[in-house]
Design a protein around this motif. Sequence first.
Motif, PDB file in Angstrom:
ATOM      1  N   ILE A  39       0.862  -1.177   0.000  1.00 51.37           N
ATOM      2  CA  ILE A  39       0.000   0.000   0.000  1.00 51.37           C
ATOM      3  C   ILE A  39       0.901   1.230   0.000  1.00 51.37           C
ATOM      4  O   ILE A  39       1.873   1.298   0.749  1.00 51.37           O
ATOM      5  CB  ILE A  39      -0.891   0.018   1.257  1.00 51.37           C
ATOM      6  N   GLU A  40       0.574   2.210  -0.847  1.00 51.47           N
ATOM      7  CA  GLU A  40       1.366   3.439  -0.912  1.00 51.47           C
ATOM      8  C   GLU A  40       0.455   4.629  -1.161  1.00 51.47           C
ATOM      9  O   GLU A  40      -0.731   4.461  -1.451  1.00 51.47           O
ATOM     10  CB  GLU A  40       2.427   3.334  -2.008  1.00 51.47           C
ATOM     11  N   ASP A  41       1.014   5.815  -1.061  1.00 55.96           N
ATOM     12  CA  ASP A  41       0.294   7.070  -1.307  1.00 55.96           C
ATOM     13  C   ASP A  41      -0.992   7.152  -0.478  1.00 55.96           C
ATOM     14  O   ASP A  41      -2.049   7.505  -0.981  1.00 55.96           O
ATOM     15  CB  ASP A  41       0.004   7.230  -2.808  1.00 55.96           C
ATOM     16  N   ILE A  42      -0.880   6.822   0.807  1.00 59.55           N
ATOM     17  CA  ILE A  42      -2.034   6.834   1.709  1.00 59.55           C
ATOM     18  C   ILE A  42      -2.331   8.270   2.110  1.00 59.55           C
ATOM     19  O   ILE A  42      -1.438   9.015   2.499  1.00 59.55           O
ATOM     20  CB  ILE A  42      -1.746   5.992   2.966  1.00 59.55           C
ATOM     21  N   ARG A  43      -3.613   8.649   1.996  1.00 60.58           N
ATOM     22  CA  ARG A  43      -3.997  10.004   2.397  1.00 60.58           C
ATOM     23  C   ARG A  43      -5.470  10.028   2.794  1.00 60.58           C
ATOM     24  O   ARG A  43      -6.258   9.186   2.335  1.00 60.58           O
ATOM     25  CB  ARG A  43      -3.739  11.001   1.281  1.00 60.58           C
ATOM     26  N   ALA A  44      -5.802  10.962   3.634  1.00 59.86           N
ATOM     27  CA  ALA A  44      -7.206  11.163   3.998  1.00 59.86           C
ATOM     28  C   ALA A  44      -7.890  11.885   2.851  1.00 59.86           C
ATOM     29  O   ALA A  44      -7.421  12.932   2.398  1.00 59.86           O
ATOM     30  CB  ALA A  44      -7.310  11.977   5.279  1.00 59.86           C
ATOM     31  N   GLY A  45      -8.977  11.327   2.373  1.00 59.01           N
ATOM     32  CA  GLY A  45      -9.720  11.964   1.281  1.00 59.01           C
ATOM     33  C   GLY A  45     -10.785  12.918   1.797  1.00 59.01           C
ATOM     34  O   GLY A  45     -11.045  13.953   1.217  1.00 59.01           O
ATOM     35  N   THR A  51     -16.231   9.619  10.867  1.00 53.98           N
ATOM     36  CA  THR A  51     -16.097   8.954   9.574  1.00 53.98           C
ATOM     37  C   THR A  51     -14.928   9.541   8.797  1.00 53.98           C
ATOM     38  O   THR A  51     -14.727  10.755   8.786  1.00 53.98           O
ATOM     39  CB  THR A  51     -17.391   9.135   8.739  1.00 53.98           C
ATOM     40  N   ILE A  52     -14.165   8.644   8.140  1.00 50.13           N
ATOM     41  CA  ILE A  52     -13.054   9.086   7.297  1.00 50.13           C
ATOM     42  C   ILE A  52     -13.028   8.248   6.019  1.00 50.13           C
ATOM     43  O   ILE A  52     -13.339   7.060   6.035  1.00 50.13           O
ATOM     44  CB  ILE A  52     -11.692   8.993   8.037  1.00 50.13           C
ATOM     45  N   VAL A  53     -12.683   8.910   4.919  1.00 50.93           N
ATOM     46  CA  VAL A  53     -12.411   8.233   3.660  1.00 50.93           C
ATOM     47  C   VAL A  53     -10.895   8.234   3.488  1.00 50.93           C
ATOM     48  O   VAL A  53     -10.266   9.293   3.514  1.00 50.93           O
ATOM     49  CB  VAL A  53     -13.073   8.945   2.457  1.00 50.93           C
ATOM     50  N   VAL A  54     -10.314   7.056   3.339  1.00 55.90           N
ATOM     51  CA  VAL A  54      -8.876   6.906   3.155  1.00 55.90           C
ATOM     52  C   VAL A  54      -8.627   6.473   1.712  1.00 55.90           C
ATOM     53  O   VAL A  54      -9.254   5.526   1.226  1.00 55.90           O
ATOM     54  CB  VAL A  54      -8.287   5.869   4.140  1.00 55.90           C
ATOM     55  N   CYS A  55      -7.724   7.173   1.027  1.00 52.60           N
ATOM     56  CA  CYS A  55      -7.393   6.869  -0.364  1.00 52.60           C
ATOM     57  C   CYS A  55      -5.963   6.334  -0.429  1.00 52.60           C
ATOM     58  O   CYS A  55      -5.096   6.815   0.307  1.00 52.60           O
ATOM     59  CB  CYS A  55      -7.513   8.131  -1.218  1.00 52.60           C
ATOM     60  N   TYR A  56      -5.718   5.366  -1.307  1.00 51.86           N
ATOM     61  CA  TYR A  56      -4.388   4.761  -1.412  1.00 51.86           C
ATOM     62  C   TYR A  56      -4.254   3.998  -2.719  1.00 51.86           C
ATOM     63  O   TYR A  56      -5.246   3.740  -3.411  1.00 51.86           O
ATOM     64  CB  TYR A  56      -4.116   3.826  -0.222  1.00 51.86           C
ATOM     65  N   ILE A  57      -3.026   3.653  -3.052  1.00 54.92           N
ATOM     66  CA  ILE A  57      -2.719   2.795  -4.196  1.00 54.92           C
ATOM     67  C   ILE A  57      -2.312   1.434  -3.639  1.00 54.92           C
ATOM     68  O   ILE A  57      -1.457   1.350  -2.757  1.00 54.92           O
ATOM     69  CB  ILE A  57      -1.563   3.361  -5.055  1.00 54.92           C
ATOM     70  N   GLU A  58      -2.928   0.381  -4.160  1.00 56.90           N
ATOM     71  CA  GLU A  58      -2.608  -0.990  -3.747  1.00 56.90           C
ATOM     72  C   GLU A  58      -1.946  -1.716  -4.909  1.00 56.90           C
ATOM     73  O   GLU A  58      -2.461  -1.705  -6.026  1.00 56.90           O
ATOM     74  CB  GLU A  58      -3.884  -1.719  -3.350  1.00 56.90           C
ATOM     75  N   THR A  59      -0.803  -2.315  -4.636  1.00 62.63           N
ATOM     76  CA  THR A  59      -0.090  -3.119  -5.627  1.00 62.63           C
ATOM     77  C   THR A  59      -0.111  -4.563  -5.169  1.00 62.63           C
ATOM     78  O   THR A  59       0.163  -4.847  -4.002  1.00 62.63           O
ATOM     79  CB  THR A  59       1.371  -2.642  -5.782  1.00 62.63           C
ATOM     80  N   GLN A  60      -0.447  -5.466  -6.075  1.00 59.88           N
ATOM     81  CA  GLN A  60      -0.452  -6.894  -5.759  1.00 59.88           C
ATOM     82  C   GLN A  60       0.457  -7.642  -6.713  1.00 59.88           C
ATOM     83  O   GLN A  60       0.555  -7.288  -7.889  1.00 59.88           O
ATOM     84  CB  GLN A  60      -1.850  -7.491  -5.865  1.00 59.88           C
ATOM     85  N   GLN A  61       1.082  -8.677  -6.187  1.00 58.29           N
ATOM     86  CA  GLN A  61       1.823  -9.631  -7.013  1.00 58.29           C
ATOM     87  C   GLN A  61       1.314 -11.015  -6.650  1.00 58.29           C
ATOM     88  O   GLN A  61       1.280 -11.381  -5.475  1.00 58.29           O
ATOM     89  CB  GLN A  61       3.317  -9.564  -6.761  1.00 58.29           C
TER      90      GLN A  61
END
Length: 100
Positions: A39-45, A51-61
């Motif tokens: 998980i990278e680029d985690i930020r509160a949206g 209540t919170i919206v959390v945004c992130y980029i998920e990479t899977q292998q």
Amino acid sequence: MGEGFQMVAPDGQVLDRDAVLDHVRASRATSDGDFSISIEDIRAGWQAGDTIVVCYIETQQRAGKHSRRRSSAVFTTSSSAPNGVEWRHLHETWLQMPEG
């Protein structure tokens, strides 16, 4: 995952809590050790009250195939949930579909 949890999968399919849990349980120990998630680029949206919206980029292998998705998750506070946080909603969009 709280009651009423929903996930919008990267392909647009809407899954309820039971479907997500069934998938996770069925996938357990099926990767022969060739599976990772980062998980990278985690930020509160957005955030208001409990209540919170959390945004992130998920990479899977998985099995030599890589994928990336942009995700947003909604969390609320809950005194009965582990660590006081309940997961209410997840929305994922493909940035890079699995490749081989």
